[in-house]
Design a protein around this motif. Structure first.
Motif, PDB file in Angstrom:
ATOM      1  N   SER A 494       1.085  -1.556   0.444  1.00  0.00           N
ATOM      2  CA  SER A 494       0.034  -0.303   0.298  1.00  0.00           C
ATOM      3  C   SER A 494       0.934   1.484   0.176  1.00  0.00           C
ATOM      4  O   SER A 494       2.350   1.176   0.244  1.00  0.00           O
ATOM      5  N   SER A 495       0.262   2.503  -0.067  1.00  0.00           N
ATOM      6  CA  SER A 495       1.270   3.313   0.321  1.00  0.00           C
ATOM      7  C   SER A 495       1.566   4.421   1.115  1.00  0.00           C
ATOM      8  O   SER A 495       2.258   4.767   0.999  1.00  0.00           O
ATOM      9  N   ASP A 496       0.859   3.687   1.920  1.00  0.00           N
ATOM     10  CA  ASP A 496       1.371   4.059   3.850  1.00  0.00           C
ATOM     11  C   ASP A 496       2.348   3.624   3.878  1.00  0.00           C
ATOM     12  O   ASP A 496       3.314   3.797   4.423  1.00  0.00           O
ATOM     13  N   GLU A 497       2.526   2.249   3.313  1.00  0.00           N
ATOM     14  CA  GLU A 497       3.455   1.211   3.454  1.00  0.00           C
ATOM     15  C   GLU A 497       4.556   1.693   3.917  1.00  0.00           C
ATOM     16  O   GLU A 497       5.706   1.583   3.694  1.00  0.00           O
ATOM     17  N   LEU A 498       4.915   2.039   1.666  1.00  0.00           N
ATOM     18  CA  LEU A 498       5.435   2.257   0.667  1.00  0.00           C
ATOM     19  C   LEU A 498       6.800   3.766   1.548  1.00  0.00           C
ATOM     20  O   LEU A 498       7.348   3.902   1.656  1.00  0.00           O
ATOM     21  N   LEU A 499       5.377   4.602   1.844  1.00  0.00           N
ATOM     22  CA  LEU A 499       5.876   5.966   2.310  1.00  0.00           C
ATOM     23  C   LEU A 499       6.787   5.058   3.579  1.00  0.00           C
ATOM     24  O   LEU A 499       7.805   6.360   4.310  1.00  0.00           O
ATOM     25  N   SER A 500       5.799   4.692   4.606  1.00  0.00           N
ATOM     26  CA  SER A 500       6.624   4.643   5.893  1.00  0.00           C
ATOM     27  C   SER A 500       8.606   4.422   5.350  1.00  0.00           C
ATOM     28  O   SER A 500       9.205   4.226   6.266  1.00  0.00           O
ATOM     29  N   ARG A 501       8.060   2.912   5.193  1.00  0.00           N
ATOM     30  CA  ARG A 501       9.016   2.178   5.020  1.00  0.00           C
ATOM     31  C   ARG A 501      10.519   2.832   4.075  1.00  0.00           C
ATOM     32  O   ARG A 501      11.631   3.121   3.835  1.00  0.00           O
ATOM     33  N   ALA A 502      10.730   3.975   3.594  1.00  0.00           N
ATOM     34  CA  ALA A 502      10.685   4.899   2.425  1.00  0.00           C
ATOM     35  C   ALA A 502      11.726   5.686   3.690  1.00  0.00           C
ATOM     36  O   ALA A 502      13.122   6.036   3.077  1.00  0.00           O
ATOM     37  N   GLU A 503      10.357   6.070   4.168  1.00  0.00           N
ATOM     38  CA  GLU A 503      11.540   7.412   5.350  1.00  0.00           C
ATOM     39  C   GLU A 503      12.763   6.194   6.087  1.00  0.00           C
ATOM     40  O   GLU A 503      13.133   6.835   6.308  1.00  0.00           O
TER      41      GLU A 503
END
Length: 796
Positions: A494-503
């Protein structure tokens, strides 16, 4: 009329208000009527009691007069003189019948009953008769109320004189229905004579103006707690409410009582007011109907234009701004219609502005975090639609941007961010790539359909571009960045997972200084382990798992123990002993060290207080970290602990490392100045291993300088270390400081330090760090080395 409409609510409001007012008035009037009726009845009962007592007195006087006639009869006195029993009994019976007495007795002056109309006179009657004739007033005749059997009687006693008293005639008259009927006629009160059963197990009605059933129920009500002697209480008898007053009449020696209960029906008292209440209720109903009609007319005039405005609002909400508002009025509704017309003409422009504010960064004109999240969702959905579809995102945070803002100002920082945004856009090579500003100095790049190699290549291209300095306002700025990479489907769904893990990957890159980091689950595992350790530290503090260890500090000249350094050790219930190197650095990083320092000072203060009560005075050293010095509440916290244990600050020495002072010298010095003014002794720990300035050392309010053990341990073999130690001792003394050497592990090192003039020392030669109980044992057994008595003619 629908209830949810405004018109209905206005009508309902008017009706409710009127009904409430009318009901309140009706209730007030009803309460006043009831209150007045009860007060009137109370007055009637008080007056009725007086009337009833007077009636009893009059009846007693009449009966006494009848008994006097018998006592004055010559033939009766002659029969008494001759002790003619038959004549006496006949006269007593005949005269008692004429005056209504149900019993008559002749009692001699010796108190013996000489004649009686009763075959077996009641014991209570005999006792009451004797008591009556013995009263002083009985010489002229006396009367009293007595209980005979289960009935109440009035008895009179009259002396028979010839001319002296030769006997007494006692006659008894039952309190009958005629007496209470007279009372009923005089006062309109219900009257009941009740006699208690033998043993006090209840009451029975003797005579009453009530019906038999009602009088029986009254007997039961007498047991109520509120019904007390001569009190006014409310009673319920067969659904009718009475206000009653109880009047004690007689009491026998066996415990029987006779009372008169005067009652007045409250329902009868308020009955004349019922017609008034019906009239008031009728007026209230008519008023409500008239108010409902008037409010309906008024509500329709108010709500009709409001319905038109509601239709206009619906059209505006649907995006139809073509039709204007046609309402033309001069009141508040007209002004509201004008406001709607103004809103209609401006709402389209505002919608465009709001949309831009919601989805676009105002500083760089790039998509903001909200729009980037939507673009990422679309890219993930497109990747799912094709076999082996992928997409990646790059999250970037600039290095040293905060310093640029602090030194050159926020305006310069904003211009710099705009230049960075343009440079990032110039470096994109993927056809559908998008750059967004997420906030502050964070940027993100979306690479739809790109694989990991393409994402890495794009990240390296951006880093190389940022290596070239940026020129702005005649200033040249060198910037770096940390970039984190995460991709679908490898790193998240999901977009939330990708944003969190990229951060997460981005912050790892900044921390390591590695430029680019691809997300790895191990990174999150490390973060989770750190959170787990922090939780364990907090639980350890709650469970008192941190142990206080002490390492002795001695005066090198005399060998006397002058104090100890407080050290913390962790005894984990499962992992056992944990050394400070395994948790202190993490505690300093997370800020937990503040709570740990407070805990250790609490333990040291408690121990110091206990020792002082035994006559042992030692100075204990407690270490402070950089985080402690940043806490502006630290002096107040320490002061509260000392007050709790009634200690002077001079009993504590606070040790600070050079690096802790250099993190934020101004703030650290402020904290140290406050602690020094409180009276704490301050010391510099591990001196010589940091990068502190002598200027700072000169300005700090310190009292002690501790030489790091790395110079002391080998000074016997290494002349350079010995020179450094000697120079440090001289420096400390020249600055007026006390000098302490740590790492004293042999007698020779002690001797050398003593020759150099070092004041105090600590080390394994004197004692290792040890628990409190072992330290106290060591304190009792310590003996200074014999070399202190030797000559000091050794040169270094």
């Amino acid at each position: 009329m629908r209830l949810y409409r405004l018109e209905s609510k206005i009508v309902a409001l008017f009706i409710i208000l009127i009904v409430v007012v009318q009901l309140a008035g009706f209730a007030a009037i009803r309460k006043a009527i009831d209150s007045n009726a009860r007060n009137s009845i109370t007055d009637e009962l008080v007056i009725g009691q007086r009337v009833f007592v007077r009636l009893l007195d009059q009846n007693a006087q009449k009966l006494t007069q009848g008994a006097r006639l018998l006592a004055s009869d010559f033939g009766f006195r002659q029969a008494i003189g001759t002790d003619d029993r038959d004549t006496i009994n006949s006269v007593l019976a005949n005269h008692g019948a004429r005056i209504g007495a149900s019993m008559a007795m002749l009692i001699g002056t010796d108190g013996q009953i000489r004649a009686s109309t009763l075959e077996y006179p009641d014991t209570d009657l005999q006792r009451s008769s004797l008591e009556l004739i013995r009263k002083p007033e009985a010489e002229n005749g006396a009367a009293d109320n007595v209980i005979v059997g289960d009935s109440m009687f009035q008895i009179v006693a009259v002396p028979i004189k010839a001319p002296v008293t030769i006997a007494w005639v006692v006659m008894g008259f039952p309190v009958d229905r005629q007496l209470i009927a007279d009372m009923r006629a005089l006062s309109s009160l219900q009257v009941s004579i009740l006699v208690s059963n033998r043993g006090g197990a209840g009451w029975a009605a003797d005579v009453s103006t009530l019906s038999p059933d009602a009088s029986a129920m009254l007997s039961q009500e007498i047991h109520a707690p509120s019904m007390k002697s001569e009190s006014i209480s409310d009673l319920q008898i067969y659904g009718n409410e009475y206000r009653a007053r109880m009047l004690p009449l007689a009491r026998s020696s066996s415990g029987q009582e006779a009372v008169a209960v005067l009652q007045r029906s409250i329902s009868e008292a308020v009955a004349p007011y019922h017609r008034l209440q019906v009239i008031l209720l009728t007026i209230s109903i008519v008023g409500v109907l008239i108010a409902a009609l008037a409010s309906a007319v008024m509500a329709r005039r108010i709500t009709s234009p409001l319905r038109e405005l509601a239709d206009v609002a619906k059209r505006l909400g649907a995006g139809d701004y073509s039709e204007g508002v046609q309402i033309r009025r001069q009141d508040e509704i007209g002004r509201l219609a004008g406001a709607f017309e103004t809103m209609r003409s401006e709402i389209a422009t505002r919608e465009l502005k709001i949309s831009r504010l919601a989805y676009q960064d105002q500083l760089t004109d790039l998509p903001n975090r909200v729009q980037f999240a939507d673009l990422l969702k679309d890219a993930i959905a497109a990747a799912r639609a094709v076999p082996r579809g992928t997409c990646h995102i790059l999250m970037m945070d600039l290095d040293r941007f905060q310093q640029v803002n602090d030194v050159l100002g926020h305006s310069f920082g904003d211009d710099l961010l705009r230049q960075v945004a343009r440079r990032l856009a110039d470096q994109l090579r993927h056809p559908d790539a998008k750059v967004a500003r997420l906030g502050g100095d964070e940027f993100a790049i979306l690479l739809p359909g790109a694989d990991l190699d393409e994402a890495l290549a794009q990240a390296m291209r951006i880093l190389r571009a940022l290596e070239h300095p940026l020129s702005l306002q005649e200033q040249t700025v060198d910037l770096g960045a940390g970039i984190g990479i995460a991709g679908f489907p490898l790193h998240g769904q999901s977009s939330d997972e990708l944003l969190s893990r990229a951060e997460v990957a981005m912050y790892t890159a900044k921390r390591k200084g590695s430029g680019v980091v691809v997300y790895d689950p191990a990174i999150d595992k490390t973060s989770q382990e750190s959170l787990s350790l922090l939780s364990e530290l907090r639980r350890a503090l709650e469970r008192d798992e941190f142990m206080l260890y002490l390492q002795p500090k001695l005066d090198l000249a005399s060998g006397e123990v002058i104090g100890a350094e407080a050290l913390v050790r962790w005894v984990h219930p499962e992992k056992g002993f944990i050394g400070p190197d395994n948790f202190i650095p993490f505690a300093e990083t997370t800020g937990f060290v503040r709570m740990l320092t407070t805990c250790m000072l609490e333990k040291v203060a408690r121990l110091c207080s206990e020792l002082q009560t035994r006559g042992t005075y030692l100075k204990f050293s407690v270490n402070l970290s950089a985080r402690d010095l940043m806490d502006q509440e630290l002096p107040a916290t320490f002061g509260a602990i000392l007050n709790r244990y009634m200690l002077s600050p001079t009993a504590i020495c606070l040790e600070i490392t050079e690096s802790a002072i250099m993190d934020d010298p101004a703030r650290a010095q402020n904290t140290l100045d406050r602690l020094s003014r409180m009276g704490f002794a301050l010391g510099i720990d591990d001196f010589g291993t940091g990068y502190s300035s002598l200027a700072y050392l000169k300005s700090l309010p310190v009292d002690e300088l501790k030489i790091d053990k790395s110079f002391v341990m080998k000074m016997e073999q290494d002349q350079d270390d010995a020179k450094i130690v000697r120079s440090t001792v001289d420096l400390g003394h020249n600055l007026g400081l006390r000098v302490v050497a740590e790492g004293v592990e042999s007698e020779a090192v002690w001797f050398l330090l003593r020759q150099m003039g070092c004041d105090q020392g600590q080390g394994y030669f004197m004692g290792k760090p040890m628990p409190v109980d072992r330290f106290l044992e060591w304190l009792q057994s310590w003996r200074a080395p014999a070399m202190l008595d030797q000559s000091e003619n050794v040169a270094v």
